[in-house]
Write an enzyme that holds these catalytic residues in place. Structure first.
Site, short mmCIF file in Angstrom:
data_model
loop_
_atom_site.label_atom_id
_atom_site.label_comp_id
_atom_site.label_asym_id
_atom_site.label_seq_id
_atom_site.Cartn_x
_atom_site.Cartn_y
_atom_site.Cartn_z
N SER A 1 0.94 -0.14 -4.25
CA SER A 1 0.71 -0.21 -2.73
C SER A 1 -0.67 -0.67 -2.11
CB SER A 1 1.41 1.10 -1.97
OG SER A 1 1.17 0.10 -0.48
N ASN A 2 -0.92 0.16 -1.18
CA ASN A 2 -2.55 0.43 -0.92
C ASN A 2 -3.02 1.37 -0.09
OD1 ASN A 2 -2.73 -1.03 2.36
ND2 ASN A 2 -1.90 -2.20 0.39
#
Ligand code: CTP
Length: 221
Positions: A25-26
């Site tokens: 993810s980020n």
């Protein structure tokens, strides 16, 4: 002027699962997208917020929130609305890649090294650009570390944005996770407008005010 306009917003990160308990993810918090959704809703727009996983609770009960996890889910949710909306804001930090294979059981640490093969995710803004009508407005976002205007212009042309919100992570207090942001707006007539560092709620007001100006003066958009 925005009263009754149907507006789609993507927000937050996406999660791309490697196995049932791990994902790529980020650091996107979703704050910018939610702030824009609230601002548009306060102006009487009909807002649909397609959101990746965030910790934000949407305060307005007039905003339709569609929760998704992955980029594929986000695309599917958005495609449902593409034809019927007047305006789209692409604020989501969609993961560019996902694991080619999602293991159905938790991966065990058997080896010293491991490789995960990734495959490209769909580009949701680009998909909309392909079918966008002249009466629809598309607004993109870009977080860049360098060549900000050049890259921004390239993304605007490729994805058929009418304007793009540019921000960098070069200064303290702007970008992912922060409550503040410093933006520039780049328009498809090559004009650019710079704004000082502000709370994201204030940045959302600036962006929406600019949208209203451009709706009033469609030649400029
Ligand atoms: N975007 C999207 N779907 C993707 C990737 C990006 O809808 N799979 C949208 C973002 O919401 C943003 C714009 O496209 O409005 C630009 O996103 P960005 O990640 O900066 O651009 P990329 O095209 O992914 O380019 P790169 O990551 O190589 O800089």
């Amino acid at each position: 002027m925005l009263k009754g306009k149907r507006i789609l917003i993507t927000a937050g990160p996406t999660k791309e699962f490697i196995d049932p308990v791990r994902f790529i993810s980020n650091a996107s918090s979703g704050k910018m997208g939610y702030a824009i959704a609230e601002e548009l809703s306060s102006k009487g727009a009909e807002v649909i917020l397609v959101s990746g996983p965030t910790n934000i609770k949407c305060n307005s009960n007039t905003i339709k929130v569609v929760q998704v996890t992955t980029a594929l889910e986000m695309l599917q949710a958005c495609q449902h609305y593409f034809d019927s909306v007047d305006i789209v804001f692409f604020t989501a930090a969609v993961a560019d890649y996902r694991p080619l294979i999602m293991e159905s059981s938790k991966i065990k640490k058997n080896d010293e090294t491991m490789t995960i093969q990734l495959t490209k995710n769909p580009d949701i803004a680009y998909e909309f650009g392909k079918i966008k009508r002249d009466d629809q407005i598309s607004v993109g976002f870009a977080l860049e570390t360098d060549n900000i205007i050049e890259y921004g212009k390239g993304k605007m042309q490729k994805k058929k944005f009418d304007f793009i919100v540019l921000n960098t992570t070069n200064e303290n207090g702007e970008g992912f996770g922060f409550d503040t942001n410093k933006i520039s707006l780049l328009f498809n007539d090559d004009s650019i407008k710079h704004f000082p560092l502000k709370a994201k709620t204030e940045v959302a007001k600036d962006i929406v005010a600019e949208l209203e100006t451009r709706i009033q003066n469609p030649i400029a958009i």
